[in-house]
Design an enzyme around this catalytic site. Structure first.
Site, PDB file in Angstrom:
ATOM      1  CG  LEU A 255     114.539   3.080 -56.094  1.00  0.00           C
ATOM      2  CD1 LEU A 255     114.852   3.376 -57.558  1.00  0.00           C
ATOM      3  CD2 LEU A 255     113.466   4.021 -55.576  1.00  0.00           C
ATOM      4  CB  ILE A 256     119.965   1.060 -56.276  1.00  0.00           C
ATOM      5  CG1 ILE A 256     119.898  -0.420 -55.865  1.00  0.00           C
ATOM      6  CG2 ILE A 256     121.235   1.710 -55.733  1.00  0.00           C
ATOM      7  CD1 ILE A 256     119.903  -0.662 -54.370  1.00  0.00           C
ATOM      8  N   GLY A 262     125.078   1.378 -60.183  1.00  0.00           N
ATOM      9  CA  GLY A 262     126.260   0.970 -60.925  1.00  0.00           C
ATOM     10  C   GLY A 262     127.466   0.657 -60.075  1.00  0.00           C
ATOM     11  CB  THR A 263     128.594   1.352 -56.866  1.00  0.00           C
ATOM     12  OG1 THR A 263     127.363   1.568 -56.164  1.00  0.00           O
ATOM     13  CG2 THR A 263     128.997   2.640 -57.565  1.00  0.00           C
ATOM     14  N   GLY A 264     127.280  -1.929 -57.459  1.00  0.00           N
ATOM     15  CA  GLY A 264     127.163  -3.249 -56.849  1.00  0.00           C
ATOM     16  C   GLY A 264     126.107  -3.387 -55.777  1.00  0.00           C
ATOM     17  CG  HIS A 265     124.916  -0.138 -53.409  1.00  0.00           C
ATOM     18  ND1 HIS A 265     125.502  -0.408 -52.196  1.00  0.00           N
ATOM     19  CD2 HIS A 265     125.505   0.997 -53.869  1.00  0.00           C
ATOM     20  CE1 HIS A 265     126.399   0.527 -51.921  1.00  0.00           C
ATOM     21  NE2 HIS A 265     126.427   1.376 -52.921  1.00  0.00           N
ATOM     22  N   GLY A 266     122.802  -3.164 -56.110  1.00  0.00           N
ATOM     23  CA  GLY A 266     121.678  -3.954 -56.598  1.00  0.00           C
ATOM     24  C   GLY A 266     121.945  -5.446 -56.514  1.00  0.00           C
ATOM     25  CB  VAL A 267     124.859  -7.534 -57.499  1.00  0.00           C
ATOM     26  CG1 VAL A 267     125.340  -8.955 -57.234  1.00  0.00           C
ATOM     27  CG2 VAL A 267     124.762  -7.280 -58.994  1.00  0.00           C
ATOM     28  CD  GLU A 289     103.846  -7.379 -58.938  1.00  0.00           C
ATOM     29  OE1 GLU A 289     103.822  -6.155 -58.741  1.00  0.00           O
ATOM     30  OE2 GLU A 289     103.278  -8.202 -58.197  1.00  0.00           O
TER      31      GLU A 289
END
Length: 496
Positions: A255-256, A262-267, A289
């Site tokens: 979770l972000i 949309g700013t690259g934290h997830g990647v 999962e």
């Protein structure tokens, strides 16, 4: 019915989530947003009955995630028979710790007066990065750590708010079970920035998001050995730690927070988890999962950019003339001649990506290696392709034909039980339509990947410009200091 509608409101709109940190007089809001789901708390219809002008403010301290609930409304419905207002506090108590229901002055006092300046996230620093001139850190820690349990218990309501069908973790399990879990916290790290904190006691950390992973035992049998039963005691006398056994690492929650999406934290978070797998010899594969559609896009983007250089390095592409390896043509798709299967398996094993996901990325990459003019999106003559098939004069047209055949083969294996119930003509049409949909999805992802590349390139240029500016500033200050010293020394010298 009209009266019920008048006293009913949308739970997603009524709940306001706020991240706060200390300011001069009282806590200041850093960001505010609404949940995506509230059905685990307020029911499938996500509506709250019994109030007018209802606002449920759910505040979290930015650094240690201390929560607070404050409920306000204009009017409250008077209970009549079985019709009574929803017990909001009672519903929230199943998802928040007891400290969340303290008084508002007590919460504000704790945020303002608590000495958070020395706060350091639990665990160890796994990765740091910069986006748009701001610094961020990713910390990883075992769920067996009491401080991690405290933070997670305070913030786990976000799982119900943003992960569909998500289930909060139990932190009451035995220690050996908790030790299988790792929690990754993504935080801003303002301590590296040249800004003054709002108060002397304020923390430099602020929550951005988090993820949880757990180890899943991986049975890897050595087929060269013949296993024999043992007569030893069970359980064995020596302590067996889950972290020492061969395992799959599975991402359970990811979770972000909405203001940072949309700013690259997830990647960055996904790549950090993937690097953990590569660095740990006991982890065999990284799995996920029940991923949702948005996470699938993020995962595809990250894995594609991880694997693409390896595919290019080994010149992975479809062989346009696979029949040259056979004495006669067969009715089956000649997969072993179309693709370097041994090399692909070595790449997959080295990068610890599970087979289904790897095949998905491989399929996408192979399509991208075919020139656009030879693909359907670029105007390829599909009628000619159906007639010519693998006999076309253009090798790229032959590659495109074989790509569609390989994709159909994969889809048939996956949905064989359903497809064999169809007539042959219906089966062919179903596969053809599905391949077209798969190809369209890949073409959309290619556009997304190009946008990501441009965004990352712009961020890199911005970071380089910022570094150059800082260096120029430092040089300027150094020169000015030297000039000041020269002027001071000159002022002390006697005049001629």
């Amino acid at each position: 019915m009209s009266a019920e509608g008048e006293w009913s409101c949308d739970a997603n709109d009524a709940v306001q989530i706020t991240i706060v940190h200390p300011d001069q007089q009282k806590p200041k809001t850093l960001s505010s947003f609404h949940p995506q789901f509230t059905y685990p708390i307020f029911g499938e219809e996500e509506r709250i009955f019994g109030y007018k002008g209802l606002i449920i403010r759910l505040r979290f301290a930015a650094h240690n995630l201390r929560p607070h609930v404050h409920v306000s409304y204009d009017e409250k419905f008077t209970a009549v028979d079985d019709a009574e207002p929803v017990d909001i506090i009672g519903a929230l108590k199943e998802f928040l710790p007891e400290e969340a229901f303290s008084s508002l002055p007590e919460f504000e006092s704790a945020v303002q007066e608590e000495d958070a300046k020395e706060f350091v996230p639990p665990g160890k620093l796994s990765h740091s990065y910069s986006i748009r001139g701001r610094n961020y850190e990713i910390w990883a820690a075992s769920l067996a750590d009491p401080q991690v349990q405290l933070l997670l218990n305070r913030f786990q309501i976000m799982v119900s708010f943003y992960i569909e069908a998500g289930t909060p973790l139990s932190t009451d399990d035995p220690e050996w079970t908790l030790d299988r879990w790792t929690v990754y916290f993504v935080l801003t790290a303002a301590r590296y920035e040249k800004v003054e904190p709002p108060t002397p006691t304020a923390s430099s950390y602020s929550i951005v998001g988090y993820a949880t992973t757990y180890r899943w035992w991986f049975y890897k049998r050595d087929r060269s050995e013949n296993p024999m039963p043992r007569d030893g005691p069970f359980p064995p006398p020596e302590l067996v730690r889950p972290g020492e056994l061969p395992s799959r690492l599975r991402i359970a929650q990811f979770l972000i927070l909405p203001p940072h999406q949309g700013t690259g934290h997830g990647v960055n978070l996904y790549n950090t988890i993937h690097k953990t797998c590569l660095d740990d010899p006991t982890i065999m594969e990284l799995t996920v999962e029940d991923p949702n559609e948005s996470f699938d896009v993020l995962r595809d983007s990250a894995d594609y950019h991880i694997l693409r250089p390896e595919f290019l390095k080994h010149n992975i592409q479809i062989n346009p003339d696979p029949w040259s390896d056979f004495s006669k043509k067969t009715k089956r798709v000649p997969t072993s001649s179309l693709l370097p299967l041994k090399t692909l398996n070595e790449i997959r094993t080295a990068y610890k990506i599970e087979p289904t996901q790897f095949a998905h990325i491989q399929e996408m990459f192979l399509l991208g290696q075919i020139p656009l003019k030879n693909r359907r999106k670029g105007g390829a003559n599909m009628a000619r392709l159906l007639v010519k098939k693998y006999r076309d004069d253009d090798p790229n047209n032959r590659r495109y034909y074989w790509w569609r055949m390989l994709t159909k083969q994969r889809l048939y294996k996956r949905s064989r039980d359903v497809l064999i119930q169809l007539k042959m003509s219906e089966r062919h049409k179903a596969l053809e339509d599905t391949v077209t949909n798969v190809e369209d999805g890949y073409e959309q992802l290619f556009g997304f990947f190009n946008e990501r590349e441009e965004r990352l390139r712009a961020q890199q240029e911005e970071a380089e410009t910022s570094n150059n500016r800082d260096q120029r500033t430092k040089r300027k200050f150094t020169v000015e200091d030297e000039d000041d010293e020269d002027e001071s020394a000159a002022a002390k010298r006697p005049k001629a």
